[in-house]
Design a protein around this motif. Structure first.
Motif, short mmCIF file in Angstrom:
data_model
loop_
_atom_site.label_atom_id
_atom_site.label_comp_id
_atom_site.label_asym_id
_atom_site.label_seq_id
_atom_site.Cartn_x
_atom_site.Cartn_y
_atom_site.Cartn_z
N ARG A 153 7.02 -5.84 3.09
CA ARG A 153 5.61 -6.20 2.96
C ARG A 153 4.72 -4.97 2.98
N PHE A 154 5.00 -4.05 3.92
CA PHE A 154 4.20 -2.83 3.99
C PHE A 154 4.40 -1.96 2.75
N HIS A 155 5.67 -1.86 2.28
CA HIS A 155 5.91 -1.00 1.11
C HIS A 155 5.14 -1.52 -0.11
N THR A 156 5.14 -2.83 -0.27
CA THR A 156 4.38 -3.41 -1.38
C THR A 156 2.88 -3.16 -1.20
N ALA A 157 2.41 -3.24 0.04
CA ALA A 157 0.99 -2.99 0.30
C ALA A 157 0.59 -1.55 -0.05
N THR B 66 -7.00 16.38 1.70
CA THR B 66 -6.10 15.28 2.06
C THR B 66 -6.84 14.23 2.86
N ARG B 67 -6.74 12.98 2.40
CA ARG B 67 -7.29 11.84 3.14
C ARG B 67 -6.14 10.90 3.48
N ARG B 68 -5.96 10.63 4.76
CA ARG B 68 -4.87 9.76 5.22
C ARG B 68 -5.39 8.33 5.45
N VAL B 69 -4.65 7.36 4.91
CA VAL B 69 -4.98 5.95 5.08
C VAL B 69 -3.81 5.31 5.82
N VAL B 70 -4.11 4.66 6.94
CA VAL B 70 -3.08 4.02 7.77
C VAL B 70 -3.26 2.50 7.70
N LEU B 71 -2.18 1.80 7.40
CA LEU B 71 -2.20 0.34 7.34
C LEU B 71 -1.59 -0.25 8.59
N CYS C 262 -2.28 2.31 -3.78
CA CYS C 262 -2.30 3.28 -4.87
C CYS C 262 -3.21 2.82 -6.01
N HIS C 263 -3.31 1.51 -6.19
CA HIS C 263 -4.22 0.96 -7.20
C HIS C 263 -5.67 1.15 -6.77
N LEU C 264 -5.95 0.94 -5.49
CA LEU C 264 -7.32 1.04 -4.99
C LEU C 264 -7.78 2.49 -4.86
N VAL C 265 -6.85 3.38 -4.61
CA VAL C 265 -7.17 4.81 -4.47
C VAL C 265 -6.37 5.57 -5.53
N PRO C 266 -6.90 5.72 -6.72
CA PRO C 266 -6.14 6.30 -7.84
C PRO C 266 -6.07 7.83 -7.78
N HIS C 267 -5.41 8.33 -6.76
CA HIS C 267 -5.21 9.77 -6.58
C HIS C 267 -3.74 10.03 -6.23
N PRO C 268 -3.23 11.22 -6.50
CA PRO C 268 -1.84 11.52 -6.16
C PRO C 268 -1.58 11.39 -4.66
N VAL C 269 -0.35 11.01 -4.31
CA VAL C 269 0.06 10.84 -2.92
C VAL C 269 0.90 12.05 -2.52
N ASP C 270 0.52 12.71 -1.41
CA ASP C 270 1.30 13.87 -0.98
C ASP C 270 1.93 13.67 0.40
N GLY C 271 2.10 12.41 0.79
CA GLY C 271 2.79 12.09 2.04
C GLY C 271 2.84 10.59 2.24
N CYS C 272 3.94 10.10 2.80
CA CYS C 272 4.11 8.65 2.94
C CYS C 272 5.04 8.35 4.11
N GLU D 291 -13.44 -0.39 5.54
CA GLU D 291 -13.70 -1.81 5.33
C GLU D 291 -13.55 -2.20 3.86
N ALA D 292 -14.00 -1.32 2.96
CA ALA D 292 -13.88 -1.62 1.54
C ALA D 292 -12.41 -1.68 1.11
N LEU D 293 -11.60 -0.78 1.63
CA LEU D 293 -10.17 -0.79 1.31
C LEU D 293 -9.50 -2.04 1.87
N THR D 294 -9.85 -2.43 3.08
CA THR D 294 -9.28 -3.65 3.67
C THR D 294 -9.64 -4.87 2.83
N ALA D 295 -10.90 -4.93 2.39
CA ALA D 295 -11.33 -6.06 1.55
C ALA D 295 -10.60 -6.04 0.21
N GLY D 296 -10.41 -4.86 -0.37
CA GLY D 296 -9.68 -4.77 -1.63
C GLY D 296 -8.24 -5.20 -1.51
N LEU D 297 -7.58 -4.81 -0.42
CA LEU D 297 -6.21 -5.26 -0.19
C LEU D 297 -6.15 -6.77 -0.04
#
Length: 251
Positions: A111-115, A242-247, A120-130, A150-156
């Motif tokens: 579930r998390f991997h799919t999220a 670098t901007r880190r997003v934690v789910l 990646c769709h909501l933040v269309p920038h390269p990923v340099d860590g996961c 909050e905007a990212l949570t709503a988009g998800l």
């Protein structure tokens, strides 16, 4: 070479197998497995190997075997929990076992991997860590713009509710070379050598919009609705670029 059954069916919870060899470090290599080995940012599976006499060997982790230079080999190592020496001493190549994953843990990883693909769709920038674990997932984006939690949570939540189907496919290495933007990760490249590269597509079927398409070897749910309630628990500026997003799981 371990046959990796999870590559084509992430919902398999167990399989019959035979011991191929016992690794010098104490890990067990099977001829086939449902255990996903740690890689691509996703944690390895845990579970058990059920023996013919009814006893079970608890498996704490699974990972790829590596050569002397640290390069991955086509064997999956099933790492036993400590304190099971008497069971391990009785094992021999050719012995039949049933490999069974901890399904509740695996499903969280799926579930998390799919999220993270939705992110990646909501933040269309390269990923340099996961990093994808059962309790949280994080992506580090190579970017300078600020992100709104909050905007990212709503988009998800919207993408989850839209119930987009996922499809496992493949493209040729030549096709990938012609479309390098399909690779979202700067730090992890898809494995090569077979001529084909496994892909995950979200949406895009039956005239529906495509949400994401990228090479990926991980395990995923079949539909975004199965992700359930997730939220962005933290957004951090880790460096100038670098901007880190934690789910996390929503209550």
């Amino acid at each position: 070479m371990t046959e990796e059954l999870f590559r084509t069916d992430a919902y398999l919870r167990e399989c019959s197998a035979r011991i191929a060899r016992l690794d010098e470090g104490g890990a067990i290599v099977l001829d086939r497995t449902v255990f996903y080995p740690m890689g691509g940012g996703q944690a390895g599976d845990s579970g058990a190997l059920l023996l013919a006499d009814g006893r079970a060997i608890a498996i704490s982790d699974s990972r790829k075997a590596r050569d002397a230079h640290g390069r991955p080999l086509p064997d999956v190592l099933h790492v036993p929990e400590p304190g099971q020496e008497s069971l391990l001493d009785a094992l021999h190549p050719g012995d039949a076992v049933v490999a069974r994953i901890d399904w509740a843990r695996r499903h969280k990883l799926m579930r998390f991997h799919t999220a993270t693909h939705l992110l990646c769709h909501l933040v269309p920038h390269p990923v340099d860590g996961c990093s994808i674990t059962p309790e949280y997932a994080r992506l580090d984006f190579h970017m300078t713009e600020p992100l709104d939690k909050e905007a990212l949570t709503a988009g998800l939540a919207q993408l989850v509710a839209q119930a987009h189907p996922l499809a496992v496919g493949s493209i040729s290495e030549a096709e990938l070379d012609a479309n390098p933007a399909l690779v979202k990760s700067m730090s992890v490249q898809p494995p090569r050598g077979s001529g084909q590269v496994r892909t995950i597509r979200i949406g895009g079927g039956d005239g529906q919009p495509q949400i994401d398409l990228q090479p990926c070897g991980g395990t995923h749910v079949a539909n975004t609705a199965e992700i359930g309630p997730v939220l962005v628990s933290k957004v951090e500026k880790k460096s100038a670029r670098t901007r880190r997003v934690v789910l996390g799981w929503a209550a």
